[in-house]
Design an enzyme around this catalytic site. Structure first.
Site, PDB file in Angstrom:
ATOM      1  N   THR A  13       0.756  -1.232   0.067  1.00 23.60           N
ATOM      2  CA  THR A  13      -0.059  -0.172  -0.099  1.00 23.60           C
ATOM      3  C   THR A  13       0.913   1.315   0.154  1.00 23.60           C
ATOM      4  O   THR A  13       0.440   2.361  -0.163  1.00 23.60           O
ATOM      5  CB  THR A  13      -1.037   0.049   1.228  1.00 23.60           C
ATOM      6  OG1 THR A  13      -0.157  -0.157   2.333  1.00 23.60           O
ATOM      7  CG2 THR A  13      -2.020  -1.283   1.345  1.00 23.60           C
ATOM      8  N   SER A  41      -4.948  -3.221   6.714  1.00 25.62           N
ATOM      9  CA  SER A  41      -5.235  -3.335   5.472  1.00 25.62           C
ATOM     10  C   SER A  41      -5.853  -4.805   4.974  1.00 25.62           C
ATOM     11  O   SER A  41      -6.514  -4.809   4.051  1.00 25.62           O
ATOM     12  CB  SER A  41      -4.216  -2.963   4.476  1.00 25.62           C
ATOM     13  OG  SER A  41      -3.959  -1.498   4.835  1.00 25.62           O
ATOM     14  N   ARG A 118      20.680  -4.191   5.236  1.00 25.08           N
ATOM     15  CA  ARG A 118      21.818  -3.720   4.600  1.00 25.08           C
ATOM     16  C   ARG A 118      23.438  -4.125   5.196  1.00 25.08           C
ATOM     17  O   ARG A 118      24.207  -3.931   4.397  1.00 25.08           O
ATOM     18  CB  ARG A 118      21.601  -2.122   4.330  1.00 25.08           C
ATOM     19  CG  ARG A 118      20.679  -2.017   3.071  1.00 25.08           C
ATOM     20  CD  ARG A 118      20.523  -0.466   2.863  1.00 25.08           C
ATOM     21  NE  ARG A 118      19.457  -0.198   2.195  1.00 25.08           N
ATOM     22  CZ  ARG A 118      18.771   0.870   2.018  1.00 25.08           C
ATOM     23  NH1 ARG A 118      19.146   1.900   2.612  1.00 25.08           N
ATOM     24  NH2 ARG A 118      17.736   1.203   1.534  1.00 25.08           N
ATOM     25  N   CYS A 158      18.423   4.926  -1.857  1.00 27.22           N
ATOM     26  CA  CYS A 158      18.296   5.743  -3.067  1.00 27.22           C
ATOM     27  C   CYS A 158      19.227   6.642  -3.514  1.00 27.22           C
ATOM     28  O   CYS A 158      19.472   6.954  -4.655  1.00 27.22           O
ATOM     29  CB  CYS A 158      16.860   6.185  -3.272  1.00 27.22           C
ATOM     30  SG  CYS A 158      16.331   7.249  -1.679  1.00 27.22           S
ATOM     31  N   SER A 187       9.541  12.378  -2.809  1.00 21.52           N
ATOM     32  CA  SER A 187       8.703  10.809  -2.912  1.00 21.52           C
ATOM     33  C   SER A 187       9.939   9.936  -2.136  1.00 21.52           C
ATOM     34  O   SER A 187       9.490   8.691  -1.794  1.00 21.52           O
ATOM     35  CB  SER A 187       8.786  10.510  -4.329  1.00 21.52           C
ATOM     36  OG  SER A 187      10.238  10.770  -5.027  1.00 21.52           O
ATOM     37  N   LYS A 213      24.030   6.691   5.784  1.00 19.14           N
ATOM     38  CA  LYS A 213      23.826   6.098   4.790  1.00 19.14           C
ATOM     39  C   LYS A 213      24.751   6.080   3.696  1.00 19.14           C
ATOM     40  O   LYS A 213      25.527   5.392   2.892  1.00 19.14           O
ATOM     41  CB  LYS A 213      22.693   5.635   4.510  1.00 19.14           C
ATOM     42  CG  LYS A 213      21.726   5.027   5.653  1.00 19.14           C
ATOM     43  CD  LYS A 213      20.280   5.153   5.233  1.00 19.14           C
ATOM     44  CE  LYS A 213      19.279   4.932   6.434  1.00 19.14           C
ATOM     45  NZ  LYS A 213      17.817   5.083   5.921  1.00 19.14           N
ATOM     46  N   ARG A 244      16.422  17.830   1.613  1.00 23.12           N
ATOM     47  CA  ARG A 244      15.389  17.681   1.115  1.00 23.12           C
ATOM     48  C   ARG A 244      14.750  18.998   0.231  1.00 23.12           C
ATOM     49  O   ARG A 244      14.910  20.078   0.754  1.00 23.12           O
ATOM     50  CB  ARG A 244      14.436  17.231   2.105  1.00 23.12           C
ATOM     51  CG  ARG A 244      12.935  16.801   1.476  1.00 23.12           C
ATOM     52  CD  ARG A 244      12.954  15.303   0.865  1.00 23.12           C
ATOM     53  NE  ARG A 244      13.170  14.301   2.009  1.00 23.12           N
ATOM     54  CZ  ARG A 244      13.505  13.152   1.789  1.00 23.12           C
ATOM     55  NH1 ARG A 244      13.652  12.768   0.257  1.00 23.12           N
ATOM     56  NH2 ARG A 244      13.582  12.356   2.659  1.00 23.12           N
ATOM     57  N   HIS A 251      16.648  12.294  -7.285  1.00 26.24           N
ATOM     58  CA  HIS A 251      17.622  12.843  -6.373  1.00 26.24           C
ATOM     59  C   HIS A 251      19.197  13.199  -7.243  1.00 26.24           C
ATOM     60  O   HIS A 251      19.300  12.731  -8.071  1.00 26.24           O
ATOM     61  CB  HIS A 251      18.249  11.605  -5.558  1.00 26.24           C
ATOM     62  CG  HIS A 251      17.103  11.090  -4.338  1.00 26.24           C
ATOM     63  ND1 HIS A 251      16.033  12.026  -4.052  1.00 26.24           N
ATOM     64  CD2 HIS A 251      17.012  10.169  -3.685  1.00 26.24           C
ATOM     65  CE1 HIS A 251      15.299  11.308  -3.235  1.00 26.24           C
ATOM     66  NE2 HIS A 251      16.027  10.221  -2.887  1.00 26.24           N
ATOM     67  N   THR A 337      12.683   6.742  -6.662  1.00 21.10           N
ATOM     68  CA  THR A 337      11.623   5.588  -6.962  1.00 21.10           C
ATOM     69  C   THR A 337      11.652   4.542  -7.874  1.00 21.10           C
ATOM     70  O   THR A 337      11.055   3.271  -7.621  1.00 21.10           O
ATOM     71  CB  THR A 337      10.404   6.048  -6.521  1.00 21.10           C
ATOM     72  OG1 THR A 337       9.629   6.690  -7.838  1.00 21.10           O
ATOM     73  CG2 THR A 337      10.216   7.126  -5.250  1.00 21.10           C
TER      74      THR A 337
END
Length: 360
Positions: A13, A41, A118, A158, A187, A213, A244, A251, A337
């Site tokens: 979702t 859900s 990770r 990402c 996003s 990271k 951001r 990105h 994404t």
């Protein structure tokens, strides 16, 4: 009966889960046979569970609207329906780690978009074009878990995919210091502007946990397998700032790099143009034909016009020039994404399938 592998989406979702759904429509290797999410859900159709929270510009595929969502903790149910799962859940890190390991121990391979595993030593964290050799650690992981086919593979953060692919072809020149500032789309937080009006006309100079990271994960991607574990590289030194910005997707990274053996600009451009990996060799469905694209224009790459290059799976680079303090500086861009999240995970699954790690 279909010859395709049956794929489940755990965390279906959320925004990344929605991306998985769109990417797996009409996929040549995989078909969606189960959607899983939280207990609130579960039992609803997918369309009911979303309740109008479809976040992508492409419409919700008709094929999933009436699928009944399964409680992600119901491993026995999922095991009957899937050959493997993609995981993109929004939970505490220790809970995600336990859930993914439970799936693996239930002989359900996991391709994860989450960060929880990770740094698990025998879990490969893969950018398919760069470190496909790390997949060999899966055999050691299966021995630890006591499984025959269950394992976990993850994709990296990402934001690092806006600059690590650009630096990888240059490792032969021994970079010693890297400074990267990433300008990250909303996003990446799973948000849209409707949900996050504070981001309109705004820049927030902090993303929790992102800088650690961004500084450490490249070293694991560039590491090597030793004694059934992945040992991270010791160099180069990387320092980052993560900001951001009011961008929907994409990105961007501003990168400065110093080398032990400084290449010429022409050598760098050739290294980028010539670089390809196992996905290009195998012609995987989501692999870009040209992994790295360089733009000569002074005002490229731009998120709005370049993020969707080659289905959002290519890396865009521009503004390579010598620097007064470092040797070179450049700008990188990746779709966060697609290449950075669901698309990267789908490409990992495609690679795992072609190499024999995933089967019916």
């Amino acid at each position: 009966m279909s010859n395709k592998l049956r794929a489940g989406i755990v965390g279906a979702t959320g925004m990344v889960g929605q991306r998985f759904i769109t990417l797996l429509q009409d996929h040549p290797y995989f078909e969606i046979t189960a959607l899983a999410a939280s207990p609130r859900s579960a039992g609803k159709t997918y369309e009911e569970a979303l309740g109008g929270r479809w976040k992508l510009s492409t419409p919700m595929p008709q094929s999933v609207k009436d699928m009944v969502v399964i409680d992600a903790s119901k491993l026995d149910v999922m095991a009957e329906l899937v050959d493997f799962v993609f995981c993109a859940v929004d939970m505490k890190k220790d809970e995600i780690k336990a859930l993914e390991e439970a799936y693996a121990k239930a002989e359900i391979p996991v391709v994860s978009n989450n960060s929880a595993n990770r740094w698990t030593p025998d879990v490969p964290m893969v950018i398919p074009e760069i470190n496909d050799a790390h997949l060999e650690v899966i055999e050691a992981q299966k021995k630890r878990l006591g499984t025959k086919r269950g394992f976990i593979a993850v994709k990296p953060n990402c934001s690092i995919q806006s600059y690590v692919p650009a630096l990888t072809p240059l490792l032969k020149y021994e970079p010693t210091e890297i400074v990267a500032t990433t300008y990250q789309a909303i996003s990446g937080a799973g948000k849209t502007f409707n949900e996050w009006p504070e981001m309109i006309d705004n820049v927030i100079p902090y993303i929790g946990g992102e800088e650690e990271k961004s500084e450490q994960e490249p070293l694991r991607v560039w590491g090597k397998v030793e004694n059934g574990e992945i040992v991270k590289a010791e160099a180069p030194v990387i320092t980052t700032q993560c900001i951001r910005v009011p961008v929907t997707d994409g990105h961007t990274a501003a990168v400065f790099v110093k080398f032990k053996n400084k290449p010429t600009k022409e050598e760098i451009l050739k290294a980028w143009a010539d670089y390809s990996g196992k996905p290009q060799e195998l012609e995987l469905p989501h692999a870009p034909k040209q992994f790295i694209h360089y733009f000569e224009e002074d005002n490229r790459p731009q998120a709005k016009i370049d993020r969707d290059l080659e289905g959002g799976m290519a890396i865009s680079i521009g503004r390579l020039r010598e620097d007064k303090i470092y040797d070179y500086k450049f700008v990188g861009l990746s779709h966060n994404t697609l290449r950075g999240a669901a698309g990267g995970a789908v490409e990992i699954a495609e690679l795992l399938f072609r190499l024999g790690y995933l089967s019916k």
